[in-house]
Design a protein around this motif. Structure first.
Motif, PDB file in Angstrom:
ATOM      1  N   ASP A  63       0.799  -1.169   0.147  1.00 42.63           N
ATOM      2  CA  ASP A  63       0.127   0.033   0.007  1.00 42.63           C
ATOM      3  C   ASP A  63       0.971   1.120  -0.013  1.00 42.63           C
ATOM      4  O   ASP A  63       0.452   2.319  -0.624  1.00 42.63           O
ATOM      5  N   ILE A  64       2.031   1.390   0.807  1.00 44.30           N
ATOM      6  CA  ILE A  64       2.839   2.450   0.850  1.00 44.30           C
ATOM      7  C   ILE A  64       3.379   2.728  -0.597  1.00 44.30           C
ATOM      8  O   ILE A  64       3.148   3.755  -1.131  1.00 44.30           O
ATOM      9  N   THR A  65       4.074   1.743  -1.287  1.00 42.50           N
ATOM     10  CA  THR A  65       4.627   1.800  -2.527  1.00 42.50           C
ATOM     11  C   THR A  65       3.311   2.509  -3.812  1.00 42.50           C
ATOM     12  O   THR A  65       3.567   3.165  -4.621  1.00 42.50           O
ATOM     13  N   GLY A  66       2.039   1.678  -3.541  1.00 43.29           N
ATOM     14  CA  GLY A  66       1.141   1.721  -4.396  1.00 43.29           C
ATOM     15  C   GLY A  66       0.771   3.442  -4.217  1.00 43.29           C
ATOM     16  O   GLY A  66       0.518   4.189  -5.286  1.00 43.29           O
ATOM     17  N   PHE A  67       0.711   3.817  -3.083  1.00 45.16           N
ATOM     18  CA  PHE A  67       0.202   5.311  -3.007  1.00 45.16           C
ATOM     19  C   PHE A  67       1.394   6.240  -3.474  1.00 45.16           C
ATOM     20  O   PHE A  67       0.986   7.228  -4.303  1.00 45.16           O
ATOM     21  N   MET A  68       2.603   5.799  -3.412  1.00 42.45           N
ATOM     22  CA  MET A  68       3.688   6.570  -3.787  1.00 42.45           C
ATOM     23  C   MET A  68       3.632   6.691  -5.261  1.00 42.45           C
ATOM     24  O   MET A  68       3.916   7.440  -6.113  1.00 42.45           O
ATOM     25  N   LEU A  69       3.198   5.597  -6.082  1.00 44.63           N
ATOM     26  CA  LEU A  69       3.206   5.644  -7.574  1.00 44.63           C
ATOM     27  C   LEU A  69       1.920   6.261  -8.079  1.00 44.63           C
ATOM     28  O   LEU A  69       1.692   6.244  -9.101  1.00 44.63           O
ATOM     29  N   SER A  70       0.785   6.299  -7.124  1.00 41.26           N
ATOM     30  CA  SER A  70      -0.474   7.126  -7.501  1.00 41.26           C
ATOM     31  C   SER A  70      -0.942   8.295  -6.912  1.00 41.26           C
ATOM     32  O   SER A  70      -0.256   9.535  -7.643  1.00 41.26           O
ATOM     33  N   ILE A  71      -1.342   8.672  -5.933  1.00 41.91           N
ATOM     34  CA  ILE A  71      -1.593   9.859  -5.422  1.00 41.91           C
ATOM     35  C   ILE A  71      -0.503  10.787  -5.137  1.00 41.91           C
ATOM     36  O   ILE A  71      -0.178  11.765  -5.137  1.00 41.91           O
ATOM     37  N   GLY A  72       0.757   9.846  -4.750  1.00 44.60           N
ATOM     38  CA  GLY A  72       1.961  10.574  -4.420  1.00 44.60           C
ATOM     39  C   GLY A  72       3.109  10.791  -5.478  1.00 44.60           C
ATOM     40  O   GLY A  72       4.054  10.936  -5.554  1.00 44.60           O
ATOM     41  N   ALA A  73       2.534  10.399  -6.892  1.00 44.04           N
ATOM     42  CA  ALA A  73       3.475  10.376  -7.916  1.00 44.04           C
ATOM     43  C   ALA A  73       4.242  11.429  -8.347  1.00 44.04           C
ATOM     44  O   ALA A  73       5.451  11.714  -8.714  1.00 44.04           O
ATOM     45  N   SER A  74       3.812  12.675  -7.752  1.00 40.50           N
ATOM     46  CA  SER A  74       4.547  13.944  -7.964  1.00 40.50           C
ATOM     47  C   SER A  74       5.948  14.012  -7.441  1.00 40.50           C
ATOM     48  O   SER A  74       6.632  14.688  -7.428  1.00 40.50           O
ATOM     49  N   CYS A  75       6.015  13.149  -6.222  1.00 32.75           N
ATOM     50  CA  CYS A  75       7.316  13.077  -5.570  1.00 32.75           C
ATOM     51  C   CYS A  75       8.401  12.496  -6.522  1.00 32.75           C
ATOM     52  O   CYS A  75       9.608  12.186  -5.966  1.00 32.75           O
TER      53      CYS A  75
END
Length: 331
Positions: free
Chosen positions: A249-261
């Protein structure tokens, strides 16, 4: 003002300022807020200055200052507000339901730079105890205690005061102090206080793990990051109440909602006795990188167990003495 009066005033200032860091650590543990702690200490030192002529030396200057600081903190806590981490308020949110819902600033336990709350000590064991006592998890656990129990536990178990000294500070009996300590210990025993490793600058294995974390995060390499995360690792993002659990879930978030990072840069700092980083993300309006978060990292048994990302950078970056921009060639 005469030269003699000015000299005396400067001497008092110097003596009071010598206690600022340890008093800030005490008030931070009591209040859970970096800025409230600094306000409390400033109030303490102003009260001490104004009443210094009444300080008769029956106790040490340090004890007198702690008495003032305790009263200031108890007054500030009289409204009943206690600060928390996202993990203290709700269960984890599945990635498919992730939504960024902010809560008011005074909801949250706040990060604190080590340099503002941890006095320099020569004894490595003493330094380790001090770092342990400002961890986010420990300070969050303290928030479950009534204010006077909180003061008793910090004074007795963190600062190693004698029961008689605490009783004198609180104008109560030794029996009352011992009873409060027993109740406080029982409450903390019922609180989830999983103990991540504190930051140890001499620990080669921890340093290597953090180097790998920086490389994975800056490279936005989710396979490499997954290899560093404990399977039950958590990611929090105050002021949002959302928190995620598990590397998927952490990496999934980073690749979706958090992709701008993607393409971010991390700059090492120290917070709450733990490894920490200033997180800069690519500037959407031009070259370079702009502040995005202060990350406080939990490590346990060679894996990352927590990524606590505090996003209110206009408050945090000045507190940590961090620049408000990184050039495009920053490494």
């Amino acid at each position: 003002m005469s030269d003699l009066t000015a000299t005396a005033g400067a001497s008092i200032d110097s003596r009071l300022e010598g206690h600022r860091t340890e008093l800030t650590g005490y008030c931070y543990r009591m209040l859970g807020s970096a800025f409230e702690a600094e306000d409390a200490v400033q109030d303490t030192l102003v009260r001490a200055w104004r009443n210094f002529d009444k300080f008769e030396g029956r106790s040490s200057l340090r004890s007198w200052l702690y008495r003032i600081a305790t009263n200031v903190c108890l007054d500030m806590l009289s409204a009943g507000n206690k600060r928390a981490r996202p993990v203290d308020l709700t269960g984890p949110t599945p990635l498919a339901q992730a939504a960024l819902n902010p809560l008011p600033e005074n909801t949250w336990l706040e990060p604190m730079p080590d340099g503002r709350i941890l006095p320099s000590v020569a004894d490595p064991a003493e330094a380790a105890v001090a770092r342990e006592s400002v961890r986010l998890a420990f300070v969050a656990a303290l928030q479950h205690l009534p204010p006077k129990q909180r003061a008793v536990l910090i004074l007795r178990e963190v600062l190693a005061w004698k029961a008689s000294e605490v009783a004198e500070l609180l104008d109560t009996s030794v029996a009352s102090v011992n009873s409060a300590l027993q109740r406080a210990r029982a409450t903390l025993a019922d609180t989830d206080r999983s103990a991540p490793d504190t930051a140890n600058p001499l620990d080669d294995e921890q340093r290597k793990l953090l180097d790998r974390y920086v490389a994975a995060f800056e490279g936005y390499d989710m396979a490499a990051l997954t290899a560093l995360l404990h399977e039950d690792a958590v990611m929090t993002m105050p002021p949002f109440d959302l928190w995620l659990q598990g590397h998927d879930d952490i990496t999934g978030f980073m690749l979706s909602i958090g992709a701008s990072c993607a393409g971010s840069r991390l700059v090492a700092t120290r917070a709450n006795g733990s490894p920490a980083f200033a997180h800069y993300k690519p500037n959407p309006d031009g070259p370079g990188f702009v502040p995005w978060a202060v990350q406080v990292i939990d490590i346990s048994e060679g894996a990352i167990t927590g990524m606590h990302c505090f996003l209110d950078t206009p408050r945090w970056f000045p507190l940590f003495g961090l620049p408000d921009h990184l050039e495009a060639d920053a490494s």
